[in-house]
Design a protein around this motif. Structure first.
Motif, PDB file in Angstrom:
ATOM      1  N   ARG A 164      -2.452 -22.967  20.315  1.00 32.15           N
ATOM      2  CA  ARG A 164      -2.726 -23.911  20.779  1.00 32.15           C
ATOM      3  C   ARG A 164      -2.170 -24.386  22.203  1.00 32.15           C
ATOM      4  O   ARG A 164      -1.378 -23.868  22.492  1.00 32.15           O
ATOM      5  CB  ARG A 164      -2.376 -25.339  20.066  1.00 32.15           C
ATOM      6  CG  ARG A 164      -2.862 -25.430  18.644  1.00 32.15           C
ATOM      7  CD  ARG A 164      -2.374 -26.508  17.829  1.00 32.15           C
ATOM      8  NE  ARG A 164      -1.974 -27.774  18.590  1.00 32.15           N
ATOM      9  CZ  ARG A 164      -1.155 -28.398  18.903  1.00 32.15           C
ATOM     10  NH1 ARG A 164       0.075 -27.815  18.458  1.00 32.15           N
ATOM     11  NH2 ARG A 164      -0.975 -29.566  19.503  1.00 32.15           N
ATOM     12  N   PRO A 165      -3.132 -24.809  23.229  1.00 34.64           N
ATOM     13  CA  PRO A 165      -2.653 -24.800  24.650  1.00 34.64           C
ATOM     14  C   PRO A 165      -1.470 -25.493  24.720  1.00 34.64           C
ATOM     15  O   PRO A 165      -0.615 -25.218  25.518  1.00 34.64           O
ATOM     16  CB  PRO A 165      -3.841 -25.656  25.244  1.00 34.64           C
ATOM     17  CG  PRO A 165      -5.217 -25.148  24.305  1.00 34.64           C
ATOM     18  CD  PRO A 165      -4.570 -25.558  22.948  1.00 34.64           C
ATOM     19  N   ALA A 166      -1.132 -26.775  23.834  1.00 33.97           N
ATOM     20  CA  ALA A 166       0.209 -27.570  24.166  1.00 33.97           C
ATOM     21  C   ALA A 166       1.227 -26.639  23.758  1.00 33.97           C
ATOM     22  O   ALA A 166       2.178 -27.017  24.320  1.00 33.97           O
ATOM     23  CB  ALA A 166      -0.157 -28.811  23.066  1.00 33.97           C
ATOM     24  N   GLU A 167       1.071 -25.685  23.131  1.00 30.24           N
ATOM     25  CA  GLU A 167       2.175 -24.841  22.713  1.00 30.24           C
ATOM     26  C   GLU A 167       2.783 -23.987  23.833  1.00 30.24           C
ATOM     27  O   GLU A 167       3.979 -23.526  23.793  1.00 30.24           O
ATOM     28  CB  GLU A 167       1.944 -23.916  21.293  1.00 30.24           C
ATOM     29  CG  GLU A 167       1.569 -24.510  19.999  1.00 30.24           C
ATOM     30  CD  GLU A 167       1.259 -23.443  19.077  1.00 30.24           C
ATOM     31  OE1 GLU A 167       1.616 -23.654  17.898  1.00 30.24           O
ATOM     32  OE2 GLU A 167       0.196 -22.910  19.307  1.00 30.24           O
ATOM     33  N   VAL A 168       2.163 -23.776  24.799  1.00 33.99           N
ATOM     34  CA  VAL A 168       2.505 -23.100  26.023  1.00 33.99           C
ATOM     35  C   VAL A 168       2.402 -23.995  27.350  1.00 33.99           C
ATOM     36  O   VAL A 168       2.382 -23.368  28.268  1.00 33.99           O
ATOM     37  CB  VAL A 168       1.441 -21.737  26.141  1.00 33.99           C
ATOM     38  CG1 VAL A 168       1.653 -20.680  25.136  1.00 33.99           C
ATOM     39  CG2 VAL A 168      -0.021 -22.380  26.298  1.00 33.99           C
ATOM     40  N   GLY A 169       2.354 -25.399  26.925  1.00 33.70           N
ATOM     41  CA  GLY A 169       2.467 -26.218  27.911  1.00 33.70           C
ATOM     42  C   GLY A 169       1.138 -26.578  28.740  1.00 33.70           C
ATOM     43  O   GLY A 169       1.296 -26.837  29.873  1.00 33.70           O
ATOM     44  N   LEU A 170      -0.009 -26.213  28.194  1.00 31.84           N
ATOM     45  CA  LEU A 170      -1.076 -26.540  28.865  1.00 31.84           C
ATOM     46  C   LEU A 170      -1.984 -27.758  28.127  1.00 31.84           C
ATOM     47  O   LEU A 170      -1.529 -27.977  27.033  1.00 31.84           O
ATOM     48  CB  LEU A 170      -2.215 -25.187  28.758  1.00 31.84           C
ATOM     49  CG  LEU A 170      -1.566 -24.029  29.419  1.00 31.84           C
ATOM     50  CD1 LEU A 170      -2.523 -22.883  28.975  1.00 31.84           C
ATOM     51  CD2 LEU A 170      -1.555 -24.126  30.879  1.00 31.84           C
TER      52      LEU A 170
END
Length: 279
Positions: free
Chosen positions: A18-24
């Motif tokens: 998920r994008p949120a998992e890598v700060g996106l």
């Protein structure tokens, strides 16, 4: 090297993150799950063209450094990283984990600092050791599970975090912490607890997410720290950092100028602790 299986593995893992998992940001226009190819390339520090060729089974055999970067970008587990190296025909590198054993000389130093609170942090900001006076500031960690002895969690769970971020000195510390965690993720690809901590903070703290997305590289400097202690009142001290390079650890010292009101407050706290232990 099995190009087709390597390409399929990369595609499946890219779609899982998920994008949120890598700060996106998630964004409203995502038509497929997971990360975009250009996002993986950016996170791994390679060109989009090169990564696209890997996913299309047209690329050359990636180097060990490229594979390690892809492992971090795709948040692969230790077993998945080993499988990635196997598909690429590379020998799995030895596991890289941060040291948690504090040198005896540093432990002796902590014990000798009777007027100075001091503690030791590892690359993940776990507190590994502390002296008696530090208990007055960070609590008695001997009663706290090791998994909760983490300064990053304390910082981003604090109810007054927004107030700290408006203070220049505190804000610099918080930014340095986030930058150090980013460095730790890259430096210790085999330690699953570090990306797990980052994922937790990204999920639970919007402030952490905003700072993580900035990709800042902070510079370590001594900080002036002010607090209102519940027993002795206002205290001001220099927060100094001593590095232990062979362990990638650091000693944090709360140092007050000799003869200052803060120094006297430290001595008073030490006396209170002495009386409690002898009572």
């Amino acid at each position: 090297m099995n190009r087709e299986e390597l390409a399929a593995f990369l595609r499946s893992r890219r779609e899982r993150v998920r994008p949120a998992e890598v700060g996106l940001p998630e964004g409203p226009r995502r038509r497929t799950p997971g990360l975009r190819r250009q996002e993986v390339a950016e996170l791994a520090g390679m060109s989009v063209e090169y990564y696209v060729r890997l996913e299309q089974a047209r690329g050359p055999r990636p180097s060990r450094q490229i594979l390690q970067s892809l492992g971090r970008a795709l948040m692969l587990s230790i077993d998945e990283r080993a499988h990635l190296h196997h598909l690429a025909g590379r020998v799995v590198p030895p596991r890289s984990l941060p040291r948690r054993d504090v040198p005896d000389g540093v432990l002796h130093l902590l014990a000798s600092l009777t007027d100075t609170p001091a503690f030791v942090l590892d690359a993940k900001y776990d507190v590994l050791a502390w002296n008696e006076l530090a208990v007055s500031f960070i609590g008695d960690l001997s009663t706290v599970p090791e998994s909760n002895r983490n300064v990053a969690r304390w910082t981003f769970r604090a109810p007054d975090l927004a107030k700290h971020l408006t203070d220049e000195q505190e804000s610099r510390f918080v930014r340095t912490l986030v930058s150090d965690l980013r460095t730790a993720v890259a430096r210790y690809p085999d330690d699953e607890t570090i990306p797990e901590l980052v994922a937790e903070l990204l999920r639970d703290s919007p402030e952490f997410g905003e700072l993580w997305a900035e990709h800042d590289v902070a510079t370590h400097r001594n900080l002036t720290k002010r607090l209102n202690h519940p027993i002795v009142g206002p205290i001001e001290f220099e927060c100094q950092i001593l590095l232990i390079p062979d362990r990638d650890q650091r000693v944090v010292l709360y140092s007050a100028a000799p003869g200052s009101a803060s120094h006297e407050a430290m001595k008073h706290l030490r006396e209170i602790q002495r009386l409690r232990t002898t009572a």
